[in-house]
Design a protein around this motif. Sequence first.
Motif, short mmCIF file in Angstrom:
data_model
loop_
_atom_site.label_atom_id
_atom_site.label_comp_id
_atom_site.label_asym_id
_atom_site.label_seq_id
_atom_site.Cartn_x
_atom_site.Cartn_y
_atom_site.Cartn_z
N LYS A 1 33.30 20.94 -0.97
CA LYS A 1 34.56 21.10 -0.24
C LYS A 1 35.64 20.18 -0.77
N PRO B 1 39.54 18.42 0.32
CA PRO B 1 39.91 17.63 1.50
C PRO B 1 40.43 18.49 2.65
N LEU B 2 40.26 18.00 3.86
CA LEU B 2 40.80 18.67 5.03
C LEU B 2 41.73 17.71 5.77
N THR B 3 42.90 18.20 6.13
CA THR B 3 43.84 17.38 6.89
C THR B 3 43.32 17.20 8.31
N THR B 4 43.40 15.98 8.81
CA THR B 4 43.08 15.76 10.22
C THR B 4 44.37 15.94 11.00
N ASN C 1 36.15 16.55 9.04
CA ASN C 1 35.14 16.02 8.13
C ASN C 1 34.01 15.38 8.91
N LEU D 1 41.77 6.97 -6.42
CA LEU D 1 41.41 8.18 -5.68
C LEU D 1 41.34 9.45 -6.53
N GLU E 1 32.02 16.24 -1.72
CA GLU E 1 33.46 16.18 -1.40
C GLU E 1 34.05 14.91 -2.00
N HIS F 1 39.17 11.33 -1.80
CA HIS F 1 40.59 11.45 -1.41
C HIS F 1 40.82 12.49 -0.31
N GLY F 2 42.02 12.41 0.28
CA GLY F 2 42.42 13.36 1.31
C GLY F 2 43.30 14.47 0.74
N SER F 3 44.08 15.11 1.61
CA SER F 3 44.80 16.33 1.23
C SER F 3 46.17 16.07 0.62
N ALA F 4 46.57 14.79 0.50
CA ALA F 4 47.83 14.36 -0.13
C ALA F 4 48.94 15.41 0.02
N TYR G 1 51.95 16.42 -2.38
CA TYR G 1 51.75 17.03 -3.70
C TYR G 1 51.17 18.45 -3.63
N VAL H 1 48.19 17.19 -9.20
CA VAL H 1 47.25 16.07 -8.99
C VAL H 1 46.01 16.18 -9.87
N ASN H 2 45.21 15.13 -9.80
CA ASN H 2 44.03 15.01 -10.66
C ASN H 2 42.82 15.72 -10.02
N TYR I 1 49.26 13.20 -13.90
CA TYR I 1 50.32 12.20 -13.74
C TYR I 1 49.81 10.82 -13.31
P1 NAD Z 1 45.19 11.00 0.53
O1 NAD Z 1 43.94 10.63 -0.18
O2 NAD Z 1 45.36 12.43 0.86
O3 NAD Z 1 46.44 10.60 -0.37
C1 NAD Z 1 46.92 9.27 -0.58
C2 NAD Z 1 47.60 9.19 -1.95
O4 NAD Z 1 46.59 9.09 -2.95
C3 NAD Z 1 48.40 10.41 -2.34
O5 NAD Z 1 49.71 10.37 -1.84
C4 NAD Z 1 48.36 10.32 -3.85
O6 NAD Z 1 49.31 9.39 -4.30
C5 NAD Z 1 46.98 9.78 -4.12
N1 NAD Z 1 45.99 10.84 -4.40
C6 NAD Z 1 45.08 11.38 -3.56
N2 NAD Z 1 44.35 12.30 -4.18
C7 NAD Z 1 44.80 12.38 -5.44
C8 NAD Z 1 44.45 13.15 -6.60
N3 NAD Z 1 43.47 14.07 -6.57
N4 NAD Z 1 45.15 12.96 -7.75
C9 NAD Z 1 46.13 12.06 -7.80
N5 NAD Z 1 46.52 11.28 -6.78
C10 NAD Z 1 45.85 11.44 -5.60
O7 NAD Z 1 45.26 10.09 1.85
P2 NAD Z 1 46.21 10.22 3.13
O8 NAD Z 1 47.62 10.54 2.69
O9 NAD Z 1 45.95 8.99 3.89
O10 NAD Z 1 45.61 11.44 3.96
C11 NAD Z 1 46.17 12.75 4.00
C12 NAD Z 1 45.31 13.64 4.89
O11 NAD Z 1 44.01 13.79 4.34
C13 NAD Z 1 45.09 13.09 6.32
O12 NAD Z 1 45.16 14.17 7.22
C14 NAD Z 1 43.67 12.55 6.28
O13 NAD Z 1 43.06 12.60 7.54
C15 NAD Z 1 43.02 13.53 5.32
N6 NAD Z 1 41.81 12.98 4.65
C16 NAD Z 1 40.80 13.83 4.45
C17 NAD Z 1 39.66 13.41 3.78
C18 NAD Z 1 38.56 14.40 3.56
O14 NAD Z 1 38.77 15.60 3.68
N7 NAD Z 1 37.35 13.96 3.25
C19 NAD Z 1 39.58 12.11 3.29
C20 NAD Z 1 40.67 11.25 3.48
C21 NAD Z 1 41.78 11.71 4.16
#
Ligand code: NAD
Length: 418
Positions: free
Chosen positions: A97, A99-102, A112, A318, A334, A337-340, A343, A349-350, A389
């Motif tokens: 899977k 990421p999923l936004t909470t 999650n 991340l 999984e 990282h989250g759903s960023a 972007y 993203v990576n 990037y």
């Molecule tokens: P995030 O990990 O989504 O992003 C934080 C920052 O990290 C981004 O703005 C970006 O700069 C960088 N980043 C993240 N993934 C990247 C990638 N693949 N490539 C390049 N840069 C990357 O964290 P957040 O902004 O705190 O959370 C956003 C949402 O995601 C929230 O709703 C949170 O609850 C959810 N979340 C889900 C999971 C999961 O599904 N397991 C884990 C963490 C957070």
Amino acid sequence: MAYTVEPPAEGRRITYDEGSGELRVPNNPVIPIIYGDGIGTDVGPAARRVLDAAAEATGRRVAWMRVYAGEAARDWYGENLPSETVDAIREHRVAIKGPLTTPVGSGFRSLNVALRQTLDLYANVRPTYHLDGVPSPVKHPEHMDMVTFRENTEDVYAGIEWEAGTDGAEELRRFVEEELGCTGVIHDGPVGVGLKPITEFGTKRLVREAIDYALEHGRDTVTLVHKGNIMKYTEGAFRDWGYEVAEREYGDEVITEDTLWEERDGELPAEAVVVNDRLADNMLQQVLTRTENYDVLATPNLNGDYLSDACGAQVGGLGVAPGANFGEGRCLAEPVHGSAPKYAGQDKVNPTALILSGRIMLDFLGWSDAADLVRDGVEATIQDRTVTYDLHRNIDGGEKVSTSEFAELVAEKIRGMG
Ligand code: NAD
């Protein structure tokens, strides 16, 4: 509700024999995939392309079964986590899977956490290793090669908590003060309360996973990371139960650090795994200053969350940090990282974190040749300095590529190596 997602006809089901603990994996397994929210729609298809290339190069084929959760599920089903998705993952045993936004607001549990609890995926495993060419803030990122086993179902993350001002919070205060006699500790006025359950059962099955992994992968140590000096009956119990597993269940294969010095003068028997323990605060320093001394870490939920992020920062952050959740005969890969959301949909993203999470899944299937190809393909692409990037801004020169371009370059490398 109408059944809207069917397993693909061309695939066969993975099965699990509970008696022997053996997973039976056909050459064309059905594997559910959730792309996920936000950047999930970018990294999901990218990872799939790379994993397909690795499967094909080793004479196999994954029959993907796309299932939905989060925003995509709300459009289709009117709910965040449809039972059909949970059932598909449960039935097919192995899934991946994004990421999923909470959703923000009261009443929403993290999807999650809900998935991990519903499927009893009790170990969150995060390998942290350096790929040559990935920029890092430390001098020797190649010294980092740790795998964190984070307990996934209890601790303060179990969700047993009450908001300040609610009946539950006030009832607990009354119970603690009047029934248990702990007075003069909780300040007057509104109080939020959470419980921190750490059980013998939860601890021991997690520590077993960590020791089994260390033995199977030829690792030297398993470190129990805890704050047992302060939280004696939760984190301290985690340490004690962890040692109990090591001493009682593994015979000569495992030796504790104390025994090693007391009885063997530091002389390590061939092939044995040493189990030791460290305080969590100290450990956050040690992963930076004595990186090479540590291998496999076993830890309660909250420590594991902090620790794996701290380790991940040393080897690229991340964008490249993979993970997977394990239960009995189950794996849900999984990324960390989250759903960023900022972007999302930009093909920017990576995808490495999800691709390398897929590598863990391939290993779980017993497809270690395909898993190695994935790692080597990603590393070779990064060594060419064709990167997304997040890595591009920290290296000199190189070419910035999109999510999909990066995945295609990795797939090409794999086809060339296979
Ligand atoms: P995030 O990990 O989504 O992003 C934080 C920052 O990290 C981004 O703005 C970006 O700069 C960088 N980043 C993240 N993934 C990247 C990638 N693949 N490539 C390049 N840069 C990357 O964290 P957040 O902004 O705190 O959370 C956003 C949402 O995601 C929230 O709703 C949170 O609850 C959810 N979340 C889900 C999971 C999961 O599904 N397991 C884990 C963490 C957070």
